[in-house]
Design an enzyme around this catalytic site. Structure first.
Site, PDB file in Angstrom:
ATOM      1  N   CYS A 120      40.430  34.297  40.244  1.00 36.59           N
ATOM      2  CA  CYS A 120      39.028  34.687  40.150  1.00 36.59           C
ATOM      3  C   CYS A 120      38.240  33.510  39.599  1.00 36.59           C
ATOM      4  O   CYS A 120      38.808  32.589  39.032  1.00 36.59           O
ATOM      5  CB  CYS A 120      38.869  35.907  39.247  1.00 36.59           C
ATOM      6  SG  CYS A 120      37.247  36.683  39.418  1.00 36.59           S
ATOM      7  N   CYS A 130      31.869  36.080  39.883  1.00 35.89           N
ATOM      8  CA  CYS A 130      33.216  35.860  40.429  1.00 35.89           C
ATOM      9  C   CYS A 130      33.217  35.098  41.751  1.00 35.89           C
ATOM     10  O   CYS A 130      34.101  35.298  42.591  1.00 35.89           O
ATOM     11  CB  CYS A 130      33.946  37.195  40.570  1.00 35.89           C
ATOM     12  SG  CYS A 130      34.014  38.116  39.021  1.00 35.89           S
ATOM     13  N   LYS A 195      39.306  47.945  41.754  1.00 38.82           N
ATOM     14  CA  LYS A 195      38.841  47.491  40.444  1.00 38.82           C
ATOM     15  C   LYS A 195      37.400  47.954  40.283  1.00 38.82           C
ATOM     16  O   LYS A 195      36.532  47.627  41.089  1.00 38.82           O
ATOM     17  CB  LYS A 195      38.922  45.973  40.376  1.00 38.82           C
ATOM     18  CG  LYS A 195      38.339  45.397  39.096  1.00 38.82           C
ATOM     19  CD  LYS A 195      38.621  43.921  38.990  1.00 38.82           C
ATOM     20  CE  LYS A 195      37.946  43.306  37.786  1.00 38.82           C
ATOM     21  NZ  LYS A 195      38.211  41.868  37.684  1.00 38.82           N
ATOM     22  N   ARG A 205      35.761  40.080  28.187  1.00 38.41           N
ATOM     23  CA  ARG A 205      34.742  39.078  28.513  1.00 38.41           C
ATOM     24  C   ARG A 205      34.376  38.251  27.290  1.00 38.41           C
ATOM     25  O   ARG A 205      34.041  37.066  27.416  1.00 38.41           O
ATOM     26  CB  ARG A 205      33.513  39.761  29.125  1.00 38.41           C
ATOM     27  CG  ARG A 205      33.834  40.275  30.514  1.00 38.41           C
ATOM     28  CD  ARG A 205      32.682  41.010  31.137  1.00 38.41           C
ATOM     29  NE  ARG A 205      33.143  41.690  32.348  1.00 38.41           N
ATOM     30  CZ  ARG A 205      32.413  42.574  33.008  1.00 38.41           C
ATOM     31  NH1 ARG A 205      31.192  42.879  32.596  1.00 38.41           N
ATOM     32  NH2 ARG A 205      32.899  43.155  34.086  1.00 38.41           N
ATOM     33  N   ARG A 217      28.394  43.276  37.537  1.00 37.50           N
ATOM     34  CA  ARG A 217      29.290  43.067  38.663  1.00 37.50           C
ATOM     35  C   ARG A 217      29.301  44.244  39.649  1.00 37.50           C
ATOM     36  O   ARG A 217      30.180  44.346  40.500  1.00 37.50           O
ATOM     37  CB  ARG A 217      30.719  42.851  38.161  1.00 37.50           C
ATOM     38  CG  ARG A 217      30.888  41.703  37.195  1.00 37.50           C
ATOM     39  CD  ARG A 217      32.315  41.170  37.220  1.00 37.50           C
ATOM     40  NE  ARG A 217      32.707  40.440  36.026  1.00 37.50           N
ATOM     41  CZ  ARG A 217      32.231  39.256  35.665  1.00 37.50           C
ATOM     42  NH1 ARG A 217      31.312  38.663  36.391  1.00 37.50           N
ATOM     43  NH2 ARG A 217      32.664  38.667  34.556  1.00 37.50           N
ATOM     44  N   GLU A 233      39.906  50.985  49.763  1.00 36.56           N
ATOM     45  CA  GLU A 233      40.119  49.612  49.284  1.00 36.56           C
ATOM     46  C   GLU A 233      41.615  49.274  49.266  1.00 36.56           C
ATOM     47  O   GLU A 233      42.029  48.186  49.670  1.00 36.56           O
ATOM     48  CB  GLU A 233      39.549  49.439  47.864  1.00 36.56           C
ATOM     49  CG  GLU A 233      38.034  49.272  47.796  1.00 36.56           C
ATOM     50  CD  GLU A 233      37.586  47.846  48.124  1.00 36.56           C
ATOM     51  OE1 GLU A 233      38.419  47.018  48.527  1.00 36.56           O
ATOM     52  OE2 GLU A 233      36.381  47.572  47.975  1.00 36.56           O
ATOM     53  N   LYS A 248      42.511  49.602  38.290  1.00 33.99           N
ATOM     54  CA  LYS A 248      42.003  49.075  37.027  1.00 33.99           C
ATOM     55  C   LYS A 248      40.600  49.588  36.782  1.00 33.99           C
ATOM     56  O   LYS A 248      39.775  49.508  37.699  1.00 33.99           O
ATOM     57  CB  LYS A 248      42.002  47.550  37.132  1.00 33.99           C
ATOM     58  CG  LYS A 248      41.380  46.849  35.965  1.00 33.99           C
ATOM     59  CD  LYS A 248      41.326  45.377  36.232  1.00 33.99           C
ATOM     60  CE  LYS A 248      40.558  44.728  35.114  1.00 33.99           C
ATOM     61  NZ  LYS A 248      40.260  43.351  35.355  1.00 33.99           N
TER      62      LYS A 248
HETATM   63  C1  PBG Z   1      38.285  38.902  36.159  1.00 36.20           C
HETATM   64  C2  PBG Z   1      38.984  39.858  35.282  1.00 36.20           C
HETATM   65  C3  PBG Z   1      38.436  40.705  34.309  1.00 36.20           C
HETATM   66  C4  PBG Z   1      39.496  41.407  33.741  1.00 36.20           C
HETATM   67  C5  PBG Z   1      40.663  40.963  34.344  1.00 36.20           C
HETATM   68  N1  PBG Z   1      40.319  40.016  35.314  1.00 36.20           N
HETATM   69  C6  PBG Z   1      37.047  40.825  33.829  1.00 36.20           C
HETATM   70  C7  PBG Z   1      35.957  41.302  34.696  1.00 36.20           C
HETATM   71  O1  PBG Z   1      36.154  41.785  35.809  1.00 36.20           O
HETATM   72  O2  PBG Z   1      34.831  41.169  34.235  1.00 36.20           O
HETATM   73  C8  PBG Z   1      39.360  42.440  32.665  1.00 36.20           C
HETATM   74  C9  PBG Z   1      40.624  42.824  31.973  1.00 36.20           C
HETATM   75  C10 PBG Z   1      40.445  43.558  30.689  1.00 36.20           C
HETATM   76  O3  PBG Z   1      39.366  44.062  30.344  1.00 36.20           O
HETATM   77  O4  PBG Z   1      41.449  43.641  29.969  1.00 36.20           O
HETATM   78  N2  PBG Z   1      38.770  37.600  36.034  1.00 36.20           N
END
Ligand code: PBG
Length: 325
Positions: A120, A130, A195, A205, A217, A233, A248
């Site tokens: 990402c 992203c 996600k 973050r 996002r 998805e 997630k």
């Molecule tokens: C994006 C990513 C995120 C998380 C994992 N990969 C952050 C987002 O989508 O803003 C979040 C994981 C967590 O909250 O433990 N690189």
């Protein structure tokens, strides 16, 4: 029927309860996420995630050795680069922080630990989105090209599994294709298939310094109100070549973990995300809940819902707790 049937009979002693227990998790189900920060020399506590650290590169192997000892099979790497720019170029630099970390982990530990990398751009872009942004909108197809470059650079460094997490349409297809073309046919894709645009990512973050500098996002991550869309998805990612699918966050989507496992019967991962972790930690610190028991209950529920794999910041603690039990 009662009085012949008495459900409490099988609950009478802990030994009998153990015998009839339907769901158990072990450290072998876990993936442990770690943050590697190019800007630091010593581990730094992550304020919003008690017990978690940002690690300098020179501490990563030591941290990983602990995972091997605890019988945790995989680590998921997140990088915090020195330099951020519009296109997140340090994400696909062959000497980027993650590429270096992969090389040292694989060099020191070989196959005793699987190395998974996040594919990402949000930790690497100056705007925190992203992918490539134009006029406030994330451009899909130009972003794919960058994700391909990240994936190849990770595979070249030795990553076992790559995990595209940007919810960019076509990302699994693009990554599979380029990896195969370059000869990395054995590199596994674990797709963040469903996600959601979730407020549970807040502490992450902070930890990864990846909050978007404008907007949110929800234009690319899913609306948490939508279950059927999540199935769609996942279906697309399966068709595009995902080996492992992921839901997630985990706790607010147990129904989807269940549905996805039932429908696709593929290895299914659930990400017990930062906010889920920090809530338990915070209430535990206040003495309002018993942290260990609540974490156990949550991890068991995620497994019971159908997850084969749990990505969790509790991995090390839970591995120790089950060892000491
Ligand atoms: C994006 C990513 C995120 C998380 C994992 N990969 C952050 C987002 O989508 O803003 C979040 C994981 C967590 O909250 O433990 N690189």
């Amino acid at each position: 029927m009662f009085p012949k049937v008495r459900m409490r009979r099988l609950r009478r002693t802990s030994r009998i309860r153990d015998l009839v227990k339907e769901t158990v998790f072990s450290s072998k189900d876990f993936i442990y996420p770690i943050f590697i920060d190019e800007n630091i020399e010593a581990p730094e506590k992550i304020e919003a995630m008690p017990g978690q650290y940002r690690h300098p590169l020179n501490n990563v192997v030591e941290e990983a050795k602990e995972l091997v000892q605890l019988d945790i099979p995989a680590v998921l790497l997140f990088g915090i680069p020195k330099n951020k720019d519009e296109t997140g170029s340090s994400a696909y630099d062959k000497d980027g922080i993650i590429q270096q970390a992969i090389r040292s982990l694989k060099g020191e530990l070989g196959d005793s630990l699987s190395v998974i990398t996040d594919i990402c751009l949000c930790e690497y872009t100056s705007h925190g989105h992203c992918g490539i942004v134009d006029n406030g909108r994330l451009l899909n197809d130009p972003t794919l090209e960058l994700l391909e470059r990240i994936a190849v650079s990770h595979a070249e460094a030795g990553a076992d599994i790559v995990a595209p997490s940007g919810m960019i349409d076509g990302q699994v297809h693009s990554i599979r294709e380029v990896l195969d073309k370059k000869g990395f046919t054995d590199v596994v894709i674990m797709a963040y298939s469903a996600k959601f645009a979730s407020s549970f990512y807040g502490p992450f973050r902070d930890a990864a310094r990846s909050a978007p500098s404008f907007g949110d996002r929800s234009e690319y991550q899913m609306d948490y109100a939508n279950g059927d869309e999540a199935i769609r998805e996942v279906e697309l990612d399966v068709k595009e070549g995902a080996d492992i699918i992921m839901i997630k966050p985990a706790l607010s989507n147990l129904d989807l973990i269940y549905r996805v496992k039932k429908v696709f019967r593929l290895p299914t991962a659930a990400y017990n995300v930062s906010g889920e972790y920090s809530m338990i930690k915070a209430a535990g610190e206040k003495g309002w809940i018993d942290e260990k028991r609540v974490a156990y209950e949550v991890l068991t529920a995620i497994k019971r819902a159908g997850a084969d794999i749990i990505i969790t910041y509790f991995a090390k603690d839970a591995a120790r707790w089950s060892r000491d039990k």
